[in-house]
Scaffold this motif. Structure first.
Motif, PDB file in Angstrom:
ATOM      1  N   TYR A  74       5.240 -39.864   5.219  1.00 49.85           N
ATOM      2  CA  TYR A  74       5.472 -38.680   6.042  1.00 49.85           C
ATOM      3  C   TYR A  74       5.655 -37.481   5.119  1.00 49.85           C
ATOM      4  CZ  TYR A  74      10.395 -39.723   5.042  1.00 49.85           C
ATOM      5  OH  TYR A  74      11.576 -39.993   4.418  1.00 49.85           O
ATOM      6  N   GLU A  75       5.270 -36.333   5.597  1.00 49.51           N
ATOM      7  CA  GLU A  75       5.342 -35.123   4.790  1.00 49.51           C
ATOM      8  C   GLU A  75       6.787 -34.821   4.435  1.00 49.51           C
ATOM      9  OE1 GLU A  75       3.926 -30.510   5.129  1.00 49.51           O
ATOM     10  OE2 GLU A  75       2.703 -32.042   6.112  1.00 49.51           O
ATOM     11  N   LYS A  95       2.953 -34.249   0.236  1.00 45.67           N
ATOM     12  CA  LYS A  95       2.414 -33.048   0.885  1.00 45.67           C
ATOM     13  C   LYS A  95       1.433 -33.413   1.982  1.00 45.67           C
ATOM     14  CE  LYS A  95       4.738 -30.059  -1.101  1.00 45.67           C
ATOM     15  NZ  LYS A  95       5.723 -29.400  -0.262  1.00 45.67           N
ATOM     16  N   ALA A  96       0.638 -34.447   1.772  1.00 47.93           N
ATOM     17  CA  ALA A  96      -0.332 -34.894   2.773  1.00 47.93           C
ATOM     18  C   ALA A  96      -0.656 -36.362   2.522  1.00 47.93           C
ATOM     19  CB  ALA A  96      -1.597 -34.050   2.708  1.00 47.93           C
ATOM     20  N   ASP A  98      -3.257 -38.047   4.698  1.00 49.35           N
ATOM     21  CA  ASP A  98      -4.272 -38.262   5.728  1.00 49.35           C
ATOM     22  C   ASP A  98      -5.226 -39.394   5.368  1.00 49.35           C
ATOM     23  OD1 ASP A  98      -3.137 -36.072   7.007  1.00 49.35           O
ATOM     24  OD2 ASP A  98      -4.443 -34.674   5.929  1.00 49.35           O
ATOM     25  N   THR A 104      -1.314 -37.073  -1.307  1.00 46.32           N
ATOM     26  CA  THR A 104      -1.195 -35.824  -2.065  1.00 46.32           C
ATOM     27  C   THR A 104       0.284 -35.510  -2.213  1.00 46.32           C
ATOM     28  OG1 THR A 104      -3.292 -35.037  -1.203  1.00 46.32           O
ATOM     29  CG2 THR A 104      -1.833 -33.391  -2.154  1.00 46.32           C
ATOM     30  N   GLU A 121       3.742 -25.562  -4.512  1.00 44.04           N
ATOM     31  CA  GLU A 121       2.531 -26.084  -3.870  1.00 44.04           C
ATOM     32  C   GLU A 121       1.347 -26.151  -4.839  1.00 44.04           C
ATOM     33  OE1 GLU A 121       1.962 -27.135  -0.693  1.00 44.04           O
ATOM     34  OE2 GLU A 121       4.047 -26.908  -0.124  1.00 44.04           O
ATOM     35  N   THR A 126      -3.395 -35.437  -6.199  1.00 44.92           N
ATOM     36  CA  THR A 126      -3.739 -36.556  -5.330  1.00 44.92           C
ATOM     37  C   THR A 126      -3.719 -37.840  -6.151  1.00 44.92           C
ATOM     38  OG1 THR A 126      -5.102 -35.126  -3.954  1.00 44.92           O
ATOM     39  CG2 THR A 126      -5.480 -37.483  -3.769  1.00 44.92           C
TER      40      THR A 126
END
Length: 134
Positions: A74-75, A95-96, A98, A104, A121, A126
């Motif tokens: 989860y983010e 951060k991601a 998906d 990431t 950020e 990744t």
């Protein structure tokens, strides 16, 4: 006689050392270093198979575990980077997530940065799932 007993004892020590030397030569030629010599004297010398610590055992000692394939990130989740390289051992914030094979993350560069908002950020990278632990 004492001389005969001493010669027999010396002969046994020499044969033990020859055996150890042959074993070590075979291991060295194969590129393996699975044995170590143990003993304080020639009478006590012997070979012991080295215990290789697995990566999972190393992680468990640190209170971590490898991420399973079914785990859902989860983010904002905190994790540890275990991939070889400059980021190994750093905490990171998700951060991601998906892609089912990668995640990431943004490495945490400051030990006081524990929130997702505290992380830069621009530093996001990744990684493969097997390169992180929780």
């Amino acid at each position: 006689s004492k001389i005969q007993v001493s010669r027999m004892h010396l002969s046994r020590l020499e044969s033990r050392l020859d055996s150890i030397f042959d074993t070590l030569k075979k291991e060295a030629s194969s590129g393996d270093n699975a044995f170590e010599i143990v003993g304080d004297s020639l009478e006590e010398i012997r070979l012991l198979k080295r215990r290789v610590q697995t990566e999972e055992e190393t992680l468990a000692e640190k209170g971590l575990r490898r991420v399973s394939d079914s785990y859902s990130f989860y983010e904002g989740e905190m994790l540890v980077i275990i991939a070889e390289g400059e980021w190994k051992g750093y905490d990171a914030v998700v951060k991601a997530a998906d892609d089912p094979l990668t995640v990431t993350v943004a490495p945490v560069l400051d030990m006081f940065s524990i929130n997702a908002e505290d992380v830069n950020e621009d530093d996001a990278i990744t990684l493969r799932r097997r390169d992180v632990a929780i």
